[in-house]
Motif scaffolding. Structure first.
Motif, PDB file in Angstrom:
ATOM      1  N   ASP A 272      38.700  39.146  58.878  1.00  0.00           N
ATOM      2  CA  ASP A 272      38.468  37.770  58.441  1.00  0.00           C
ATOM      3  C   ASP A 272      37.285  37.802  57.483  1.00  0.00           C
ATOM      4  OD1 ASP A 272      38.609  34.940  58.332  1.00  0.00           O
ATOM      5  OD2 ASP A 272      37.006  34.810  59.819  1.00  0.00           O
ATOM      6  N   ILE A 273      37.505  37.356  56.246  1.00  0.00           N
ATOM      7  CA  ILE A 273      36.460  37.424  55.222  1.00  0.00           C
ATOM      8  C   ILE A 273      36.072  36.018  54.797  1.00  0.00           C
ATOM      9  CG2 ILE A 273      35.836  38.281  52.932  1.00  0.00           C
ATOM     10  CD1 ILE A 273      37.965  40.435  53.245  1.00  0.00           C
ATOM     11  N   LYS A 274      34.792  35.779  54.818  1.00  0.00           N
ATOM     12  CA  LYS A 274      34.239  34.537  54.277  1.00  0.00           C
ATOM     13  C   LYS A 274      33.296  34.920  53.144  1.00  0.00           C
ATOM     14  CE  LYS A 274      34.497  31.821  58.557  1.00  0.00           C
ATOM     15  NZ  LYS A 274      35.241  32.823  59.330  1.00  0.00           N
ATOM     16  N   GLY A 275      33.741  34.697  51.900  1.00  0.00           N
ATOM     17  CA  GLY A 275      32.932  35.074  50.756  1.00  0.00           C
ATOM     18  C   GLY A 275      33.636  36.095  49.890  1.00  0.00           C
ATOM     19  N   GLU A 276      32.899  37.076  49.391  1.00  0.00           N
ATOM     20  CA  GLU A 276      33.407  38.081  48.463  1.00  0.00           C
ATOM     21  C   GLU A 276      34.479  38.934  49.124  1.00  0.00           C
ATOM     22  OE1 GLU A 276      34.310  39.962  45.270  1.00  0.00           O
ATOM     23  OE2 GLU A 276      32.645  38.523  45.138  1.00  0.00           O
ATOM     24  N   GLU A 277      35.642  39.057  48.474  1.00  0.00           N
ATOM     25  CA  GLU A 277      36.773  39.798  49.057  1.00  0.00           C
ATOM     26  C   GLU A 277      36.623  41.317  48.920  1.00  0.00           C
ATOM     27  OE1 GLU A 277      39.629  38.749  50.614  1.00  0.00           O
ATOM     28  OE2 GLU A 277      38.928  36.657  50.639  1.00  0.00           O
ATOM     29  N   THR A 278      35.947  41.761  47.880  1.00  0.00           N
ATOM     30  CA  THR A 278      35.870  43.192  47.574  1.00  0.00           C
ATOM     31  C   THR A 278      34.574  43.790  48.107  1.00  0.00           C
ATOM     32  OG1 THR A 278      37.155  42.812  45.556  1.00  0.00           O
ATOM     33  CG2 THR A 278      35.980  44.905  45.724  1.00  0.00           C
ATOM     34  N   SER A 279      34.680  44.943  48.747  1.00  0.00           N
ATOM     35  CA  SER A 279      33.488  45.603  49.278  1.00  0.00           C
ATOM     36  C   SER A 279      32.704  46.274  48.155  1.00  0.00           C
ATOM     37  CB  SER A 279      33.890  46.654  50.315  1.00  0.00           C
ATOM     38  OG  SER A 279      34.700  47.655  49.715  1.00  0.00           O
ATOM     39  N   PRO A 280      31.378  46.413  48.329  1.00  0.00           N
ATOM     40  CA  PRO A 280      30.594  47.153  47.333  1.00  0.00           C
ATOM     41  C   PRO A 280      30.991  48.620  47.321  1.00  0.00           C
ATOM     42  CG  PRO A 280      29.188  45.877  48.839  1.00  0.00           C
ATOM     43  CD  PRO A 280      30.561  45.878  49.418  1.00  0.00           C
ATOM     44  N   ALA A 281      30.825  49.260  46.171  1.00  0.00           N
ATOM     45  CA  ALA A 281      31.086  50.711  46.092  1.00  0.00           C
ATOM     46  C   ALA A 281      30.083  51.441  46.987  1.00  0.00           C
ATOM     47  CB  ALA A 281      30.950  51.176  44.661  1.00  0.00           C
ATOM     48  N   TRP A 282      30.503  52.526  47.596  1.00  0.00           N
ATOM     49  CA  TRP A 282      29.580  53.259  48.481  1.00  0.00           C
ATOM     50  C   TRP A 282      29.464  54.723  48.093  1.00  0.00           C
ATOM     51  CZ3 TRP A 282      31.101  56.876  52.526  1.00  0.00           C
ATOM     52  CH2 TRP A 282      32.493  57.108  52.595  1.00  0.00           C
TER      53      TRP A 282
END
Length: 238
Positions: free
Chosen positions: A227-237
């Motif tokens: 469940d995502i609230k906000g930015e859908e894409t994760s930061p690069a790691w």
């Protein structure tokens, strides 16, 4: 659960289970399907299998360094590593499969024959980190389990042992913080306290769900079961 806290034989067993997991996924692909895309942009399955094979060979070099005391880097350079993968991807299907099988077997043999005193010897990773040779168990574990999913033919993060999921999540969070990424991001694994990536920042994105689903999202493999609230894409790691 901390992978590094496990006795070394248990760590190596989890690594070998990951190798078997990757091998099963690979065996289910036809030769023609090796030309298909992976979950990694720009890489075919040929590239991915070559990468995993050459990774085992690179880790063998670190174990040689630890055993002999003679510095033997994983790769000559980032450019050499990239060329090696590109060239490996052009091999015939049988040769690509053999590359994975033979280098994995060679790595397992290196681990079996390591002198007890050499496990604590310091070596340097391709990213420049200085680590004990025992860290190669985790380096390979992360590689084979995640890339089995990246083959894109049915491997799931839900099949990983929890200790591997915990280790991957810890690595991702550590790298985000070190590279000043993930401001405003909160990860909420079911039944656990939330993880605020940059504690000084107000929360703008929260991602919640089962451990496997949160790890999948955090590693950039898609939002499945979260469940995502906000930015859908994760930061690069990486």
């Amino acid at each position: 659960m901390d992978f590094a806290a496990l006795p070394l034989p248990e760590r190596l067993l989890i690594t070998q289970r990951g190798t078997a997991f990757f091998a099963r996924r690979l065996s289910e692909l036809t030769d023609d399907e090796l030309d298909g895309d992976t979950l990694l942009p720009g890489w075919t399955r040929r590239h991915l299998v070559a990468h995993v094979g050459y990774n085992a060979a690179a880790l063998c070099r670190l174990l040689d360094w630890a055993s002999s005391g003679v510095e033997t880097p994983m790769y000559e350079s980032a450019e050499q590593r990239g060329r090696e993968i590109d060239e490996g991807a052009t091999l015939p299907p049988a040769a690509i499969r053999n590359l994975f099988t033979h280098t994995a077997a060679r790595l397992a043999e290196r681990w079996r024959s390591m002198p007890a005193s050499a496990w604590d010897s310091l070596v340097r990773t391709a990213q420049g980190r200085t680590v004990p040779a025992s860290e190669t168990a985790w380096m390979r574990t992360r590689e084979v389990w995640i890339h089995a999913v990246d083959l894109g033919n049915g491997g799931r993060f839900g099949e990983f042992p929890d200790v591997v999921l915990d280790g991957v999540l810890a690595d991702v969070v550590t790298l985000w913080r070190a590279r000043d990424r993930g401001a405003g991001l909160s990860l909420c694994v079911d039944g656990r306290p939330s993880i605020e990536i940059q504690a000084s920042e107000p929360t703008t994105t929260s991602v919640s769900g089962p451990l496997a689903a949160v790890v999948r999202w955090a590693t950039g493999r898609g939002a499945v079961g979260v469940d995502i609230k906000g930015e859908e894409t994760s930061p690069a790691w990486l």
